[in-house]
Design an enzyme around this catalytic site. Structure first.
Site, PDB file in Angstrom:
ATOM      1  N   ARG A  20     -38.508  -8.747  81.515  1.00 38.30           N
ATOM      2  CA  ARG A  20     -37.737  -8.655  80.262  1.00 38.30           C
ATOM      3  C   ARG A  20     -38.608  -8.906  79.031  1.00 38.30           C
ATOM      4  NH1 ARG A  20     -32.238 -11.677  82.278  1.00 38.30           N
ATOM      5  NH2 ARG A  20     -31.251  -9.804  83.105  1.00 38.30           N
ATOM      6  N   LYS A  33     -18.599  -6.082  96.752  1.00 36.33           N
ATOM      7  CA  LYS A  33     -17.143  -6.079  96.573  1.00 36.33           C
ATOM      8  C   LYS A  33     -16.603  -4.831  95.901  1.00 36.33           C
ATOM      9  CE  LYS A  33     -16.024 -10.921  95.904  1.00 36.33           C
ATOM     10  NZ  LYS A  33     -15.674 -11.821  94.812  1.00 36.33           N
ATOM     11  N   GLY A  37     -28.201  -4.997  88.688  1.00 36.36           N
ATOM     12  CA  GLY A  37     -29.172  -5.958  89.198  1.00 36.36           C
ATOM     13  C   GLY A  37     -29.764  -5.663  90.567  1.00 36.36           C
ATOM     14  N   GLY A  78     -25.161  -6.210  83.900  1.00 36.27           N
ATOM     15  CA  GLY A  78     -23.767  -6.227  83.453  1.00 36.27           C
ATOM     16  C   GLY A  78     -23.499  -5.227  82.342  1.00 36.27           C
TER      17      GLY A  78
HETATM   18  P1  AMP Z   1     -23.289  -6.565  94.102  1.00 37.88           P
HETATM   19  O1  AMP Z   1     -23.826  -7.714  93.291  1.00 37.88           O
HETATM   20  O2  AMP Z   1     -21.814  -6.502  94.201  1.00 37.88           O
HETATM   21  O3  AMP Z   1     -23.938  -5.252  93.730  1.00 37.88           O
HETATM   22  O4  AMP Z   1     -23.716  -6.884  95.594  1.00 37.88           O
HETATM   23  C1  AMP Z   1     -25.032  -6.998  95.993  1.00 37.88           C
HETATM   24  C2  AMP Z   1     -25.069  -7.806  97.258  1.00 37.88           C
HETATM   25  O5  AMP Z   1     -24.277  -7.201  98.238  1.00 37.88           O
HETATM   26  C3  AMP Z   1     -26.463  -7.914  97.831  1.00 37.88           C
HETATM   27  O6  AMP Z   1     -26.885  -9.238  97.757  1.00 37.88           O
HETATM   28  C4  AMP Z   1     -26.283  -7.460  99.268  1.00 37.88           C
HETATM   29  O7  AMP Z   1     -26.943  -8.306 100.193  1.00 37.88           O
HETATM   30  C5  AMP Z   1     -24.799  -7.538  99.492  1.00 37.88           C
HETATM   31  N1  AMP Z   1     -24.349  -6.601 100.524  1.00 37.88           N
HETATM   32  C6  AMP Z   1     -24.583  -5.280 100.581  1.00 37.88           C
HETATM   33  N2  AMP Z   1     -24.049  -4.746 101.700  1.00 37.88           N
HETATM   34  C7  AMP Z   1     -23.455  -5.756 102.370  1.00 37.88           C
HETATM   35  C8  AMP Z   1     -22.741  -5.831 103.591  1.00 37.88           C
HETATM   36  N3  AMP Z   1     -22.549  -4.764 104.362  1.00 37.88           N
HETATM   37  N4  AMP Z   1     -22.253  -7.043 103.963  1.00 37.88           N
HETATM   38  C9  AMP Z   1     -22.462  -8.125 103.185  1.00 37.88           C
HETATM   39  N5  AMP Z   1     -23.129  -8.114 102.037  1.00 37.88           N
HETATM   40  C10 AMP Z   1     -23.629  -6.953 101.616  1.00 37.88           C
END
Ligand code: AMP
Length: 402
Positions: free
Chosen positions: A34, A204, A360, A383
């Site tokens: 950054r 999620k 991220g 974000g």
């Molecule tokens: P996000 O911040 O929502 O983009 O999520 C990123 C995180 O999702 C990363 O740390 C990944 O390790 C986790 N992730 C991705 N696929 C899976 C999965 N199948 N089960 C659990 N965690 C996951």
């Protein structure tokens, strides 16, 4: 709105909002991306014969000190950045231990062309996050021109990121980084060449609903991977074992699929997964169809069939947006899917597609695989980029462009 590149900063004091919220462990900066990203903007002002006053936040001092009384103000100080910034700029950087008040005013007033002053953490004042106009006005008195180069906080209506702009009529502008981020985002959202594939992954569904809904209006194809995919399979009656699932989002997942069908947008869900018997780097692994994951097992990466199908869609695309990993790429056994998708994006880019990686964890992934310079644009704002693609107006952008 003036254009930064065309502006002559000679004998001007540029008050630049940067995002120096870099990770620091035991006093050492562990990733200075950054800071480096702001250098072109700072150097242009200095080369023009202007001076630079830098303001930034670091962490959440007020909230964190309330939660953890053992933390001290110094643990959030931007003074820890002075030496590294001086090295990067090849000149001494001065520091004001309070971002407003007499000393800051004095140091800003006596700043000579070619000199740089860094102000202490803006978030020592609750007025910053509250978007207090009085606080913004005090900051504004330090400079002649306001430059916003902090894309990472462009989605916040804070004093230094948005409210302050009103005190610089005709003298407010984006810095080079911010301009590049806005251009890249607009190219994808408003000027995409088709086919336009959005790759959405991560943990999620609930975090990504708004972006998917907005992309249904823009994209021709949406690839869904990562933990969020299993909610869709469960919603369709699949057996997903212990895979991540948001049970309160099953109806919504089906509604999204129906809406996509209505709009003629192709949704691509992964056919199979690398499954594991526990969430751990040393788990036993296998491969399974995503509607038949055995009890006690969980999907932690997309499988080979999914990789092949997704890669084909990506390679046929002319515009690609990627937000979120395909699996738990932080662990060696579950990184193949995210790596293969990164490679497909790189191949499409080499073939003439425009690719933007934003958010991220997908940014962390392309960096980890050493592929960041082989895609068209890697966003610095997690974000902020997410909200941009959700179709929201970002206060930091609006304050300058309006
Ligand atoms: P996000 O911040 O929502 O983009 O999520 C990123 C995180 O999702 C990363 O740390 C990944 O390790 C986790 N992730 C991705 N696929 C899976 C999965 N199948 N089960 C659990 N965690 C996951």
């Amino acid at each position: 709105m003036s254009t930064f590149a065309a502006y002559d900063f000679s004998n001007q004091k540029a008050l630049i909002r940067v995002d120096f919220n870099v990770p620091i462990k035991e006093g050492k900066i562990t990733d200075d991306t950054r800071i480096r990203a702001a250098l072109p903007t700072i150097n242009k002002v200095l080369q023009d014969g202007g001076s630079v006053i830098l303001m930034s936040h670091w962490g959440r001092p007020i909230k964190d000190m309330e939660k953890k009384p053992e933390l001290k103000k110094e643990d959030f100080s931007l003074s820890r950045i002075v030496d590294h910034l001086s090295q990067l700029l090849g000149r001494d950087v001065q520091f004001a231990p309070d971002c407003i008040g007499e000393e800051a005013v004095q140091k800003a007033a006596t700043l000579q062309p070619g000199q740089v002053l860094l102000l202490e953490n803006l978030r020592y004042y609750k007025e910053e996050e509250k978007g207090d106009a009085g606080f913004a006005e005090k900051l504004s008195q330090l400079g002649d021109v306001y430059v916003n180069d902090a894309f990472g906080t462009a989605h916040r209506a804070h004093a230094s990121t948005a409210v302050i702009a009103q005190f610089f009529p005709g003298k407010k502008m984006f810095g080079l980084l911010m301009e590049a981020e806005v251009k890249a985002g607009e190219k994808v959202l408003h000027n995409s060449e088709k086919p336009f594939t959005a790759i959405i992954g991560g943990a999620k569904v609930s975090d990504k609903i708004v972006i998917i809904e907005n992309l249904l209006e823009k994209a021709t194809d949406i690839i869904i991977g990562g933990g969020m995919a299993y909610t869709f399979f469960k919603a369709q009656g699949g057996r997903i074992g212990n895979s991540l699932c948001e049970d309160d989002r099953l109806d919504m997942a089906n509604a999204l699929l129906a809406k996509a069908k209505d709009k003629g947008v192709n949704i691509h869900l992964p056919a199979d997964s690398v499954i594991a018997d526990k969430f751990a780097a040393d788990a036993s692994t296998d491969n399974a169809d995503n509607k038949h994951i055995p009890d006690g097992w969980m999907g932690l990466d997309i499988g080979e069939k999914a990789i092949a199908a997704f890669s084909e869609v990506i390679k046929a695309s002319k515009t690609i947006l990627w937000n979120g990993p395909m699996g738990v790429f932080e662990m060696g056994k579950f990184q193949a899917g995210t790596r293969a998708i990164a490679e497909a994006v790189v191949a499409a880019t080499a073939g003439g597609a425009y690719s933007l990686v934003g958010g991220g964890d997908s940014v962390a992934a392309v960096n980890k695989f050493g592929l960041a310079d082989k895609v068209s644009y890697v966003s610095t704002g997690g974000g902020a980029m997410l909200e941009f693609f959700e179709g929201k107006e970002l206060p930091g952008i609006a304050a300058i462009s309006k």
